[in-house]
Write a protein that holds these residues in place. Structure first.
Motif, short mmCIF file in Angstrom:
data_model
loop_
_atom_site.label_atom_id
_atom_site.label_comp_id
_atom_site.label_asym_id
_atom_site.label_seq_id
_atom_site.Cartn_x
_atom_site.Cartn_y
_atom_site.Cartn_z
N ILE A 125 0.85 -1.20 0.00
CA ILE A 125 0.00 0.00 0.00
C ILE A 125 0.88 1.25 0.00
O ILE A 125 1.87 1.32 0.73
N ASN A 126 0.52 2.21 -0.82
CA ASN A 126 1.22 3.50 -0.87
C ASN A 126 0.28 4.60 -0.41
O ASN A 126 -0.93 4.53 -0.63
N MET A 173 -4.55 9.64 0.98
CA MET A 173 -5.22 8.52 0.32
C MET A 173 -4.30 7.31 0.27
O MET A 173 -3.12 7.43 -0.08
N ALA A 174 -4.87 6.14 0.61
CA ALA A 174 -4.13 4.88 0.53
C ALA A 174 -4.45 4.22 -0.81
O ALA A 174 -5.62 4.10 -1.19
N LYS A 175 -3.40 3.80 -1.51
CA LYS A 175 -3.56 3.23 -2.85
C LYS A 175 -2.98 1.82 -2.89
O LYS A 175 -1.87 1.58 -2.40
N TYR A 176 -3.72 0.90 -3.50
CA TYR A 176 -3.28 -0.49 -3.60
C TYR A 176 -3.57 -0.97 -5.02
O TYR A 176 -4.70 -0.93 -5.49
N TRP A 216 -10.63 14.87 10.75
CA TRP A 216 -12.01 15.31 10.58
C TRP A 216 -12.90 14.25 9.95
O TRP A 216 -14.07 14.12 10.30
N ASP A 217 -12.34 13.48 9.00
CA ASP A 217 -13.18 12.52 8.30
C ASP A 217 -12.33 11.40 7.73
O ASP A 217 -11.17 11.62 7.35
N GLY A 218 -12.90 10.23 7.69
CA GLY A 218 -12.22 9.09 7.08
C GLY A 218 -13.20 8.16 6.41
O GLY A 218 -14.38 8.09 6.78
N ALA A 219 -12.73 7.44 5.39
CA ALA A 219 -13.58 6.48 4.67
C ALA A 219 -12.70 5.40 4.08
O ALA A 219 -11.50 5.63 3.82
N SER A 220 -13.27 4.22 3.87
CA SER A 220 -12.46 3.13 3.30
C SER A 220 -13.34 2.13 2.57
O SER A 220 -14.55 2.06 2.78
N ASN A 221 -12.69 1.37 1.69
CA ASN A 221 -13.33 0.30 0.96
C ASN A 221 -13.23 -0.97 1.80
O ASN A 221 -12.13 -1.47 2.06
N LYS A 222 -14.37 -1.48 2.23
CA LYS A 222 -14.38 -2.61 3.17
C LYS A 222 -13.72 -3.86 2.60
O LYS A 222 -13.26 -4.72 3.35
N LYS A 223 -13.65 -3.96 1.27
CA LYS A 223 -13.04 -5.15 0.66
C LYS A 223 -11.58 -5.30 1.04
O LYS A 223 -11.02 -6.39 1.00
N PHE A 224 -10.93 -4.18 1.39
CA PHE A 224 -9.49 -4.21 1.64
C PHE A 224 -9.14 -4.01 3.11
O PHE A 224 -7.99 -3.73 3.45
#
Length: 320
Positions: free
Chosen positions: A180-181, A232-235, A255-263
């Motif tokens: 992950i970058n 942003m985390a990139k894979y 303040w805010d965070g979000a993620s793709n649950k698949k990863f």
């Protein structure tokens, strides 16, 4: 003795000169946050129907110089403005209250002026972790203790790493080994904004068009003022996690965070936070406020925020 002058105005009615003076006063005050600023509250005032156009500011002057500021919202029930709120959790605005630099006479005058509005029956004021607990004028208010986690960034990177709990360190290493970058952005283009909104939908179960418009204004306005960064985390060339960091003087806010649950199993959020911490320290920020924990209501989020070695700091909601 210089006379203390206090006045109240709708936020939209203050002049450019008044705005500049008040913003400088807020920026120079140790007991203020980005959520006390005019620029932040103008965004809120434009976007949330329950308070739209109802934002007011009380400010005090001595000898023509600003010495106190207090921004609040008048909210309705049964078509009447009968509640005063300084901080709006539903608008992701955790802190509010008067800024007075320890001058209790100014604090009392700001509170007194705010209580002069006809028909107001309920008052709610949320302080911030860096303000004084005792504010003259709030003695008759009830008080509820809230908590946040604040990380000291003035220590060495090795000490920051040592202070992480064991599981957090392991998850950072795991994310690094998975390839992950982390990218640091000042703003989003339209495609990235839509991707971030998609991750919010996966995290929260949905996002309204009005909330999207709010996020877009926060990103565009604050990034232009250098008060916001996006991590942003990139894979494998796909963005899988993100965080929006607000910046105010020597403090940054998660303040805010979000993620793709698949990863999730790759622990991208852990590497994301570690890179935020390193970036903030390298850029001479002194504190990282993770913004409120609720261990009983949201134990998973509280555990995540506590894993970074910060201190639990109380702040207070005053109400009557």
């Amino acid at each position: 003795m210089t006379k203390l002058l206090t006045q109240s105005k709708a936020l939209v009615d203050i002049s450019a000169a008044e705005e500049n003076q008040i913003e400088k006063f807020i920026s120079d005050s140790d007991d203020s946050t980005i959520f006390h600023t005019i620029i932040w509250n103008k965004i809120i005032n434009n976007h949330f129907s329950e308070v739209k156009g109802s934002c007011r500011i009380v400010f005090s002057q001595k000898g023509g110089r600003i010495c106190g500021s207090y921004i609040f919202y008048l909210t309705k029930s049964n078509f009447l403005f009968n509640s005063l709120n300084s901080s709006l959790s539903n608008a992701q605005t955790p802190y509010g209250g008067p800024i007075h630099r320890g001058d209790q006479l100014v604090a009392k005058e700001l509170i007194r002026e705010s209580e002069n509005f006809w028909g107001i029956q309920k008052f709610s004021i949320t302080s911030n972790p860096f303000s004084e607990i005792k504010i003259t004028g709030l003695e008759k208010f009830s008080k509820r203790i809230l908590e946040t986690v604040v990380l000291d960034l003035t220590v060495s990177e090795s000490d920051l790493w040592k202070n992480l709990d064991k599981k957090t360190r392991n998850q950072v290493r795991k994310a690094e080994k998975s390839g992950i970058n982390i990218e640091i952005l000042d703003t989003f283009n339209s495609d990235l904004i839509e991707m971030y909104f998609h991750m919010i939908e996966m995290t929260m179960g949905g996002i309204s068009n009005s909330r999207k418009s709010f996020y877009e204004d926060v990103i565009n306005i604050l990034s232009h003022k250098k008060k916001l960064k996006i991590f942003m985390a990139k894979y494998n060339e796909e963005y899988i996690s993100g965080a929006i960091i607000l910046i105010f003087e020597k403090i940054i806010y998660y303040w805010d965070g979000a993620s793709n649950k698949k990863f999730q199993k790759l622990s991208p959020n852990n590497l994301l936070q570690w890179e935020i911490i390193k970036w903030a320290r390298e850029n001479n920020y002194e504190s990282y406020d993770f913004v409120r924990i609720e261990p009983e209501k949201l134990p998973g989020i509280a555990k995540f925020k506590l894993g970074w070695g910060g201190k639990v700091i109380p702040y207070y909601k005053f109400y009557k």
